[in-house]
Design an enzyme around this catalytic site. Structure first.
Site, short mmCIF file in Angstrom:
data_model
loop_
_atom_site.label_atom_id
_atom_site.label_comp_id
_atom_site.label_asym_id
_atom_site.label_seq_id
_atom_site.Cartn_x
_atom_site.Cartn_y
_atom_site.Cartn_z
N ALA A 165 51.83 32.74 47.44
CA ALA A 165 52.57 32.17 48.57
C ALA A 165 53.58 31.11 48.15
O ALA A 165 54.26 30.53 49.00
CB ALA A 165 51.58 31.57 49.57
N HIS A 166 53.73 30.86 46.84
CA HIS A 166 54.70 29.85 46.40
C HIS A 166 56.12 30.36 46.62
O HIS A 166 56.39 31.55 46.42
CB HIS A 166 54.49 29.55 44.90
CG HIS A 166 53.27 28.75 44.62
ND1 HIS A 166 53.30 27.50 44.06
CD2 HIS A 166 51.95 29.03 44.82
CE1 HIS A 166 52.07 27.04 43.94
NE2 HIS A 166 51.23 27.95 44.39
N HIS A 245 41.91 28.49 40.66
CA HIS A 245 41.34 29.53 41.53
C HIS A 245 41.11 30.84 40.76
O HIS A 245 41.83 31.82 40.91
CB HIS A 245 42.12 29.75 42.82
CG HIS A 245 43.61 29.78 42.73
ND1 HIS A 245 44.31 30.56 41.85
CD2 HIS A 245 44.55 29.12 43.47
CE1 HIS A 245 45.60 30.39 42.03
NE2 HIS A 245 45.77 29.52 43.01
N ASN A 248 42.09 34.71 41.27
CA ASN A 248 43.25 34.80 42.16
C ASN A 248 44.53 34.47 41.39
O ASN A 248 44.59 33.51 40.62
CB ASN A 248 43.10 33.86 43.36
CG ASN A 248 41.93 34.24 44.23
OD1 ASN A 248 40.96 33.51 44.35
ND2 ASN A 248 41.99 35.41 44.84
N GLY A 278 34.30 33.60 50.11
CA GLY A 278 33.90 34.99 50.27
C GLY A 278 35.06 35.92 50.54
O GLY A 278 34.86 37.14 50.62
N HIS A 280 38.63 35.02 49.06
CA HIS A 280 39.44 34.94 47.85
C HIS A 280 38.75 35.65 46.68
O HIS A 280 39.42 36.27 45.84
CB HIS A 280 39.71 33.48 47.47
CG HIS A 280 40.79 32.84 48.27
ND1 HIS A 280 40.61 32.44 49.57
CD2 HIS A 280 42.08 32.54 47.95
CE1 HIS A 280 41.74 31.91 50.02
NE2 HIS A 280 42.64 31.96 49.06
N ASP A 302 40.94 24.62 48.10
CA ASP A 302 42.29 25.19 48.30
C ASP A 302 42.70 25.09 49.76
O ASP A 302 43.41 25.96 50.28
CB ASP A 302 42.37 26.63 47.80
CG ASP A 302 43.82 27.07 47.55
OD1 ASP A 302 44.67 26.19 47.30
OD2 ASP A 302 44.11 28.28 47.62
#
Length: 411
Positions: A165-166, A245, A248, A278, A280, A302
């Site tokens: 999403a960056h 993360h 991910n 549950g 990601h 996050d």
């Protein structure tokens, strides 16, 4: 009374304990049956500070308030949180002081004592303004409110194809000039301006940036990266000490392409940031990480700006952000983060794995290990600490719940 310190007991104050807590468990990552069921006696002085921790045998009748095997832990530490109560850290301005204070109070109420405020990829001028606001806020910290550690810069030196999403137009190649434009005048370190930096070390110039940042005292993390196993190993040798993360925005754990996760597990000592919602990461893989590397597992929330607000449509920079059941997505379905509290991740991981002690440690002990680069244990973090800045964890019907000493049970 003389001061003493040891593995099975400690008295680090000349003041005698005025009361004791007995039949207490401390969270840890040793999975042996003996360690999991180990019991302790905790002494508290007349200022409500923990001054003694002593090992006792199971079933001991040592004097003190019987905790019936409940766990005593430090409060949570969140190394990846992007904002809350509608406030996004990359957008911080001087006029946001009151909103930031309100968020820090809310985090304390949610059992979190310290955060590395995460600033995602944004223009250099926005980053520098946010760092200046956070510096001022750290200087006016007061007890009873969540503490600001140094910031976590998540970007802009990311792999474009793993940006998630960056904003793509703000991602830049790693370079000394780009780093100087963003960080000149700011210091690196756990309690300085920048505690952590997430980047893609496999990009040209990435390894040099890793060495530079690690040399300045930052915790350098691999994330939003295309690194394969070999590139990840090289990054660890250069100074990368954490995965952002885990699973991910990076190659997965494949049987022919093991990727950075396998490299970190085999290397050891690399902190594994995990979002335990549950969504990601599947519960099965979260449990696998815990089983393989409990001492490396570090829970993060996050959480995004809608943390503390309800489901619905919110905002991520200029784009709509859809929040449903605590999960945040962009309009195109891109997973962006969560609005769940950090300690909810503890409860979920404990329910999936049944390993409650290790789940508690993953949010309260291992984050400090990652930041301080030392093999800290719960006892190291509890001594000298006010009991009011600790959490009591209980198990009922197979589920964990927590509260502060003297407070009512929380769900």
């Amino acid at each position: 009374m003389t001061a003493s310190l040891g593995k099975d007991g400690a008295i680090l104050s000349r003041r005698r304990p005025v009361r004791w807590l007995s039949n207490v468990r401390l969270p840890g990552t040793d999975r042996s049956a003996e360690a999991i069921d180990r019991r302790w006696r905790v002494g508290v002085d007349d200022d409500d500070r923990i001054v003694a921790v002593q090992r006792i045998s199971r079933g001991s009748r040592a004097a003190g308030e019987d905790w019936q095997g409940d766990w005593l832990s430090p409060m949570g530490v969140d190394l990846q949180i992007n904002g809350g109560l509608g406030l996004a850290f990359p957008e911080l301005k001087e006029c946001d002081r009151d909103r930031l204070d309100a968020l820090l109070q809310r985090l304390w109420e949610d059992g979190v004592e310290a955060i590395a405020p995460t600033i995602v990829t944004c223009p250099p001028e926005d980053l520098r303004r946010a760092l200046a606001v956070l510096r001022e806020a750290r200087q006016r910290h007061r007890p009873g409110r969540c503490r600001l550690l140094g910031a976590h810069l998540e970007g802009p030196f990311l792999a474009p194809v793993r940006r998630g999403a960056h904003p793509g137009d703000q991602i830049v190649p790693p370079s000394a000039d780009a780093l100087r434009a963003r960080l000149e005048g700011f210091l690196c370190g756990p309690d300085a301006d920048i505690a952590m930096v997430t980047l893609a070390p496999e990009r040209p110039g990435g390894e040099a940036l890793v060495r530079d940042l690690a040399g300045r005292g930052a915790l350098v993390c691999l994330g939003h990266s295309e690194a394969d196993e070999g590139q990840a190993r090289a990054a660890f040798a250069a100074g990368v000490a954490m995965l952002t993360h885990t699973f991910n925005a990076m190659p997965g754990l494949g049987h022919r392409a093991p990727g950075p996760v396998a490299a970190a597990l085999l290397h050891g000592g690399i902190a594994l940031g995990l979002i335990a919602d549950g969504v990601h990461v599947s519960p099965s893989l979260a449990v696998l990480l815990q089983r393989l590397a409990p001492a490396q597992l570090t829970l993060v929330s996050d959480a995004l700006a809608p943390y503390g607000l309800g489901d619905g449509t919110h905002r991520w920079d200029s784009r709509p952000l859809i929040v449903q059941d605590g999960t945040c997505r962009l309009e195109d379905g891109t997973l962006a983060g969560v609005t769940l509290p950090l300690l909810e991740g503890v409860r979920r991981l404990a329910a999936w794995s049944g390993e409650r002690s290790a789940a508690i440690a993953a949010a309260t002990v291992t984050p400090w290990r990652a930041l301080r680069r030392r093999p800290l244990q719960a006892i190291d973090l509890l001594l000298h600490r006010p009991l009011s800045a600790c959490l009591r964890w209980s198990e009922h019907g197979g589920e964990l719940s927590w509260r502060r000493n003297g407070e009512e049970q929380l769900p």
